[in-house]
Design a protein around this motif. Structure first.
Motif, PDB file in Angstrom:
ATOM      1  N   PRO A 291      34.546  13.662  -3.907  1.00  0.00           N
ATOM      2  CA  PRO A 291      35.387  12.739  -4.691  1.00  0.00           C
ATOM      3  C   PRO A 291      36.482  12.103  -3.840  1.00  0.00           C
ATOM      4  O   PRO A 291      36.809  10.923  -4.036  1.00  0.00           O
ATOM      5  CB  PRO A 291      35.961  13.643  -5.785  1.00  0.00           C
ATOM      6  N   GLN A 292      37.057  12.870  -2.900  1.00  0.00           N
ATOM      7  CA  GLN A 292      38.105  12.313  -2.043  1.00  0.00           C
ATOM      8  C   GLN A 292      37.541  11.220  -1.140  1.00  0.00           C
ATOM      9  O   GLN A 292      38.165  10.163  -0.953  1.00  0.00           O
ATOM     10  CB  GLN A 292      38.726  13.426  -1.192  1.00  0.00           C
ATOM     11  N   GLN A 293      36.366  11.446  -0.583  1.00  0.00           N
ATOM     12  CA  GLN A 293      35.736  10.421   0.259  1.00  0.00           C
ATOM     13  C   GLN A 293      35.408   9.168  -0.557  1.00  0.00           C
ATOM     14  O   GLN A 293      35.583   8.049  -0.072  1.00  0.00           O
ATOM     15  CB  GLN A 293      34.463  10.982   0.885  1.00  0.00           C
ATOM     16  N   HIS A 294      34.940   9.378  -1.789  1.00  0.00           N
ATOM     17  CA  HIS A 294      34.656   8.227  -2.654  1.00  0.00           C
ATOM     18  C   HIS A 294      35.926   7.427  -2.910  1.00  0.00           C
ATOM     19  O   HIS A 294      35.924   6.192  -2.856  1.00  0.00           O
ATOM     20  CB  HIS A 294      34.064   8.696  -3.986  1.00  0.00           C
ATOM     21  N   HIS A 295      37.028   8.133  -3.170  1.00  0.00           N
ATOM     22  CA  HIS A 295      38.304   7.465  -3.424  1.00  0.00           C
ATOM     23  C   HIS A 295      38.737   6.647  -2.209  1.00  0.00           C
ATOM     24  O   HIS A 295      39.175   5.492  -2.344  1.00  0.00           O
ATOM     25  CB  HIS A 295      39.364   8.529  -3.752  1.00  0.00           C
ATOM     26  N   GLU A 296      38.614   7.229  -1.031  1.00  0.00           N
ATOM     27  CA  GLU A 296      39.026   6.534   0.194  1.00  0.00           C
ATOM     28  C   GLU A 296      38.145   5.324   0.474  1.00  0.00           C
ATOM     29  O   GLU A 296      38.643   4.252   0.847  1.00  0.00           O
ATOM     30  CB  GLU A 296      38.989   7.514   1.363  1.00  0.00           C
TER      31      GLU A 296
ATOM     32  N   TRP B  60      36.359   3.644  -1.719  1.00  0.00           N
ATOM     33  CA  TRP B  60      36.591   2.657  -2.778  1.00  0.00           C
ATOM     34  C   TRP B  60      37.778   1.761  -2.420  1.00  0.00           C
ATOM     35  O   TRP B  60      37.711   0.540  -2.542  1.00  0.00           O
ATOM     36  CB  TRP B  60      36.831   3.393  -4.089  1.00  0.00           C
ATOM     37  N   HIS B  61      38.871   2.382  -1.990  1.00  0.00           N
ATOM     38  CA  HIS B  61      40.086   1.619  -1.704  1.00  0.00           C
ATOM     39  C   HIS B  61      40.022   0.895  -0.357  1.00  0.00           C
ATOM     40  O   HIS B  61      40.736  -0.095  -0.156  1.00  0.00           O
ATOM     41  CB  HIS B  61      41.309   2.542  -1.743  1.00  0.00           C
TER      42      HIS B  61
END
Length: 313
Positions: free
Chosen positions: A140-145, A147-148
């Motif tokens: 999830p953290q990699q997805h967040h990074e 994404w932004h």
């Protein structure tokens, strides 16, 4: 450009018209990608954008790349390919089988790995990154990074109109003046018109009228257009309000579970009922019309309607 290939293959180079309607107010319906352009003759002097099929993604969907070159259709694809990409590879569909976009050049020897750097093409999903045909799990953290950062495209499904609008916007930001609105407005009478999907229904339910727009569907009837003699026998004028009472009775008798789907907006001279669910109104329109066209069935329905009205009074 007269050749229309409905199912493009990997490596095919296609043209993207820049002067077709895209949500103009005078254009109906709004979803212009559903209009058939197979017989439309594009202006050969127009500038076009160009793309290439990288591979199929799903039924009628393709991963494709759009090139920087815009202009007249060249005799060979080299100047298109050598111009580089205008934007990141994307997923799009719905543009070929109706002739809106057309394949120009085939490339049987196309190698997506070498010719399109396939191993670098990526899309960001919820729990993985699709890259070069492989799904790579991410946290999830990699997805967040990711994404932004905006470094990886989302797997959005694009229609032809959206892609054309995007290309025109990019060209405008680059200072390319297309005079799009003026050109399209001047040609509005030459574009193919949308096929009336409800033509058979409209003919079937005459003298009732069917109106469908903006996901709202309405059935109307002029109050004196049908069965005025039967109304007169019952001492009624056959107003729009009389028709509403009969329609309400019919729905209660035959479609009681769908009563909440209908909204009546009748006047003295007009019967009108609408819904946002096309299937529901279509079912009612056909069945109610059949009843109204049968004098015996209509008299029986009118009697039930008057009895119900008398009971409520």
């Amino acid at each position: 450009m007269d050749k229309i290939k409905k199912i493009p293959a990997c490596g095919d180079i296609f043209m993207i018209p820049l002067y077709l309607p895209s949500y103009q107010k005078w254009r109906d319906p709004l979803f212009d990608e559903f209009i058939d352009y197979k017989r439309y003759r594009f202006h050969p002097d127009d500038p076009f954008a160009f793309g290439r099929i990288i591979e199929p993604y799903a039924k009628n969907l393709y991963i494709m790349e759009i090139f920087r070159y815009t202009g007249s259709i060249p005799d060979s694809p080299e100047c298109i390919i050598q111009s580089g990409r205008l934007l990141k590879p994307l997923i799009a569909g719905g543009m070929f089988h109706r002739g809106r976009w057309r394949v120009l050049f085939e490339h049987p020897a196309y190698d997506k790995w070498k010719d399109s750097d396939y191993d670098t093409i990526s899309f960001l999903y919820g729990t993985s990154v699709w890259k070069g045909g492989k799904d790579i799990p991410i946290t999830p953290q990699q997805h967040h990074e990711l994404w932004h950062s905006g470094d990886i495209a989302l797997p959005a499904i694009n229609g032809p109109v959206a892609v054309e609008c995007n290309i025109r916007q990019i060209l405008a930001e680059q200072g390319v003046e297309l005079d799009y609105e003026q050109t399209v407005a001047g040609r509005k009478d030459e574009y193919p018109r949308p096929r009336d999907m409800d033509k058979t229904l409209k003919e079937t339910i005459l003298p009732f009228r069917w109106i469908g727009e903006n996901r709202s569907y309405t059935l109307t009837l002029d109050a004196n257009a049908l069965n005025y003699e039967i109304f007169a026998e019952a001492g009624l004028s056959g107003s729009g309000y009389d028709w509403e009472q009969i329609a309400v009775t019919y729905i209660k008798e035959n479609m009681a579970e769908l009563q909440s789907k209908f909204t009546f907006d009748c006047e003295a001279d007009t019967f009108s009922v609408r819904t946002s669910v096309k299937k529901v109104l279509k079912e009612f329109a056909i069945a109610f019309h059949q009843c109204c066209m049968d004098p015996a069935a209509f008299r029986a329905l009118l009697t039930k309607s008057r009895e119900a009205d008398s009971y409520l009074s």
